[in-house]
Scaffold this active site. Structure first.
Site, mmCIF file in Angstrom:
data_model
loop_
_atom_site.group_PDB
_atom_site.id
_atom_site.type_symbol
_atom_site.label_atom_id
_atom_site.label_comp_id
_atom_site.label_asym_id
_atom_site.label_seq_id
_atom_site.Cartn_x
_atom_site.Cartn_y
_atom_site.Cartn_z
ATOM 1 N N CYS A 200 0.828 -1.200 0.000
ATOM 2 C CA CYS A 200 0.000 0.000 0.000
ATOM 3 C C CYS A 200 0.864 1.252 0.000
ATOM 4 C CB CYS A 200 -0.911 -0.011 1.224
ATOM 5 S SG CYS A 200 -2.052 -1.404 1.255
ATOM 6 N N CYS A 337 -7.417 -1.829 -25.760
ATOM 7 C CA CYS A 337 -8.515 -0.881 -25.650
ATOM 8 C C CYS A 337 -7.982 0.447 -26.177
ATOM 9 C CB CYS A 337 -9.020 -0.777 -24.211
ATOM 10 S SG CYS A 337 -7.770 -0.225 -23.028
#
Length: 365
Positions: A200, A337
């Site tokens: 994190c 994409c």
């Protein structure tokens, strides 16, 4: 969905005034608010997700809220954990959060568990509640919460955040026929290998993101308790704060992943060593020129595909798991994409849920 024929608690005159804006809503009547007052919700994690989750559940009038968190408040928490102030540094998150919740709504009963959830206490704690809202930030607790919810027959309202992205879903949901919906292990059967997910601290998180995702998570809890709306059952809701885009992926239809025992999952968040394999447009053209066998898949929307495309097979990201039979497992698969974000997400889904390899994310520039 939670309540049957049992007698629900009455609202006092003060409570009716407090929740007047709820009671003014179409389809949200006095009974819905009584269900909230009767509800018992366990929130696991009083950090970034837990902060808005706890505040909105308390404000909504959930009768009993359990808070599980053994951590203390650190200066680096204040960028996103809005329950706390600099004066709280070093204090228990669970006890401090309970004080803030109680101050916001004195009609709410709060139970504090300032110890780590583990295989010895998880079943006993979770059994006392109607549903669990999982706001954890580590894999061992996330899998423990899932497995304990399955074993105790409790709904698991799941959310997670990373960098600019968040996701929400509802697991182990009870259907009228007595069957249960999918659980977290249907999506990710086992934790990712150590070294594939950044810590994190290393990965970071946008401060406002847990506020958005935690609020959506609270919304799912309230919908389930009151029976209003359609919860995210069998769906994974995805939010990207950077592009301000949302998607809802329908999870592949299957039986719930079997959970028979509660076991601790050993996993340590370590710096990322592996990345999603990529291929540049130039290299893809070389593959074509050399007659290299591969399949090209476009995960954009049909309207984007209609404007321009590279000749690949169109499978929108939200329909990916329903069209696995269209993907060629015998040759390398190149997915693309517009920006590379959705194609990367598609590859991660196929890797984690299906264990597939030889997938490449096309880098357009």
């Amino acid at each position: 969905m939670i309540y049957g024929s049992e007698v629900l608690p009455r609202l006092t005159a003060v409570e009716e005034q407090r929740y007047a804006r709820h009671l003014a809503l179409p389809d949200f009547d006095l009974l819905a608010q009584q269900k909230l007052k009767a509800a018992k919700v366990l929130v696991v994690g009083a950090g970034g997700l837990g902060s808005p989750l706890l505040l909105y559940l308390a404000a909504a009038g959930v009768g009993k809220i359990g808070i599980v968190d053994f951590d203390t408040i650190d200066l680096s928490n204040l960028q996103r954990q809005i329950l706390y102030t600099p004066e709280d540094l070093g204090r228990s998150k669970a006890h401090t959060a309970a004080q803030r919740v109680q101050a916001l709504n004195p009609h709410v009963e709060v139970q504090v568990y300032d110890n780590a959830l583990n295989a010895d206490n998880a079943l006993e704690i979770i059994a006392e509640y109607d549903l669990v809202a999982d706001g954890t930030d580590n894999f061992p607790t996330r899998y423990l919460v899932n497995d304990a919810c399955v074993l105790t027959g409790k709904i698991n309202v799941y959310a997670s955040i990373f960098r600019y992205e968040g996701q929400v879903s509802v697991f182990n949901f009870p259907f009228p026929d007595g069957k249960r919906g999918l659980n977290y292990r249907n999506l990710y059967p086992e934790p990712p290998p150590p070294g594939t997910v950044p810590s994190c601290a290393e990965g970071g998180v946008l401060g406002v993101l847990p506020g958005i995702i935690g609020s959506i998570q609270a919304n799912e809890v309230i919908k389930i308790i009151t029976g209003i709306g359609e919860p995210l059952v069998g769906k994974l809701f995805l939010f990207d704060a950077a592009s301000m885009s949302t998607r809802s992926i329908k999870l592949i239809a299957q039986e719930p992943y079997p959970v028979t025992t509660l076991r601790e999952t050993s996993y340590y968040c370590t710096p990322s060593q592996l990345e999603v394999p990529t291929i540049a447009m130039e290299e893809l053209e070389n593959w074509r020129a050399q007659g290299h066998s591969f399949q090209l898949i476009d995960v954009r929307q049909p309207e984007e595909y209609a404007r321009y495309n590279l000749g690949g097979v169109l499978i929108p990201l939200g329909e990916l798991m329903e069209n696995l039979d269209k993907i060629d497992r015998q040759h390398p698969v190149v997915i693309h994409c517009q920006s590379g974000a959705r194609s990367k997400e598609a590859i991660l889904l196929l890797q984690r849920q299906m264990g597939w390899q030889h997938l490449y994310n096309l880098i357009m520039n």
